[in-house]
Design an enzyme around this catalytic site. Structure first.
Site, mmCIF file in Angstrom:
data_model
loop_
_atom_site.group_PDB
_atom_site.id
_atom_site.type_symbol
_atom_site.label_atom_id
_atom_site.label_comp_id
_atom_site.label_asym_id
_atom_site.label_seq_id
_atom_site.Cartn_x
_atom_site.Cartn_y
_atom_site.Cartn_z
ATOM 1 N N LYS A 77 1.028 -0.949 0.305
ATOM 2 C CA LYS A 77 0.384 -0.193 -0.256
ATOM 3 C C LYS A 77 0.550 1.004 0.204
ATOM 4 O O LYS A 77 0.282 1.941 0.810
ATOM 5 C CB LYS A 77 -0.728 -0.023 1.295
ATOM 6 N N SER A 78 2.334 1.598 -1.230
ATOM 7 C CA SER A 78 2.594 2.446 -0.800
ATOM 8 C C SER A 78 2.570 2.753 -2.279
ATOM 9 O O SER A 78 3.811 4.332 -3.334
ATOM 10 C CB SER A 78 4.503 1.819 -0.552
ATOM 11 N N THR A 118 2.652 1.091 -5.332
ATOM 12 C CA THR A 118 3.174 -0.095 -6.061
ATOM 13 C C THR A 118 2.827 0.141 -7.762
ATOM 14 O O THR A 118 3.885 -0.354 -8.651
ATOM 15 C CB THR A 118 3.540 -1.301 -5.340
ATOM 16 N N HIS A 165 6.864 -7.056 -2.230
ATOM 17 C CA HIS A 165 7.236 -6.576 -0.921
ATOM 18 C C HIS A 165 8.229 -7.169 0.327
ATOM 19 O O HIS A 165 7.838 -6.948 1.151
ATOM 20 C CB HIS A 165 6.013 -6.658 -0.610
ATOM 21 N N SER A 172 -4.811 3.015 4.319
ATOM 22 C CA SER A 172 -4.494 2.541 2.915
ATOM 23 C C SER A 172 -5.118 1.015 3.258
ATOM 24 O O SER A 172 -5.947 0.899 2.924
ATOM 25 C CB SER A 172 -3.748 3.079 2.223
#
Length: 285
Positions: free
Chosen positions: A44-45, A47, A99, A129
């Protein structure tokens, strides 16, 4: 509903996608090649946004590839069974995503010239998120409230483990020539500048009109509407009503959700866990 984790070497993974056997292969048998390009993030960055930008840079802004092949086939996930199989059969330069925390990653990376792009996002926004994501998908334990999820997150009892350990681990490589660190907040503030930075890192020379096409086709709205990138092809039994893989794509949304007490608790843990990094290291500070 698969609601629990597969634990592997102290890290929890969503049980639906991960078995110990798959993780053993990904972490211990996978061989990184010299011409590989690896996109690394904590979940949740941003990607998918980064994958889309990298794919468009490779095609000089031509959207045909991103509109015709699912994102998980363009940049397979090392730690999933299907991704691992695809990558081991793939010829030529490979684009891949993961991840995985540093201590679980294939040791072959650290003696290779493979290029790595590591994307970091404000963990408060990552948390919010992730909370909305996991509450709508049948892959992980469901928190009964945001407050519960804050507690889990701060203890690292969430998919892929502690954000703090993930960042500390991978940032130890930040001085390496083949390792590029990007921040989600900087990418939102100056997307074109970030695209050019990625081009420089990859040794790609794009013309101004090609750069504009990369910018156009990687915008949040375009990616959100691209069925090859928005995970709308995901199996329906995994998804609960109201699910959207890409929710807002904004910065500082956490301020709309955290209580004062939650914000203070988070700040305290952040200061403790991230001690030792230079002031101004993170753009949200």
């Amino acid at each position: 509903m698969m609601s629990d984790y597969t634990w592997f070497e102290g890290i929890p993974f969503p049980a639906f996608w991960f078995s110990k056997e798959i993780l053993e292969n990904s972490c211990k048998k996978f061989v990184v090649k010299e011409d590989d390009l690896i996109i690394l993030t904590y979940p949740k960055s941003g990607t998918n946004w980064l994958i889309e930008i990298v794919c468009l840079i490779q095609t000089k802004g031509d959207p045909k590839w991103i509109q015709s092949m699912p994102i998980w086939d363009r940049s397979p996930w090392i730690e999933t069974g299907s991704g691992y199989d695809k990558l081991t059969k793939m010829e030529g330069p490979r684009l891949m995503t993961s991840h995985l925390p540093m201590h679980l990653f294939s040791k072959s990376l650290f003696s290779s010239k493979a290029k790595v792009i590591y994307l970091i996002r404000n963990p408060r926004d990552v948390l919010v998120s992730a909370y909305f994501f996991w509450s709508k998908i049948a892959l992980e334990k469901k928190p009964d409230s945001l407050g519960t999820y804050v507690e889990w997150f701060l203890k690292g009892n969430v998919a892929y483990g502690s954000w703090f350990e993930h960042i500390r681990g991978w940032l130890s490589m930040r001085e390496w020539d083949n390792f590029l660190v990007l921040y989600y907040e900087d990418m939102k503030k100056d997307t074109m500048g970030s695209i050019k930075k990625i081009c420089d890192f990859l040794g790609k020379k794009l013309e101004p009109d090609e750069l504009n096409l990369v910018l156009k086709y990687s915008s949040f709205q375009v990616v959100k509407e691209n069925n090859m990138s928005n995970y709308s092809l995901m199996e329906k039994e995994l998804i609960l009503t109201g699910f959207t893989f890409m929710r807002k794509g904004t910065t500082n949304d956490w301020k709309n959700h955290f209580t004062v007490a939650q914000a203070e608790a988070f700040d305290k843990v952040f200061q403790e866990k991230m001690a030792g990094f230079p002031p101004g290291m993170f753009p949200w500070e």
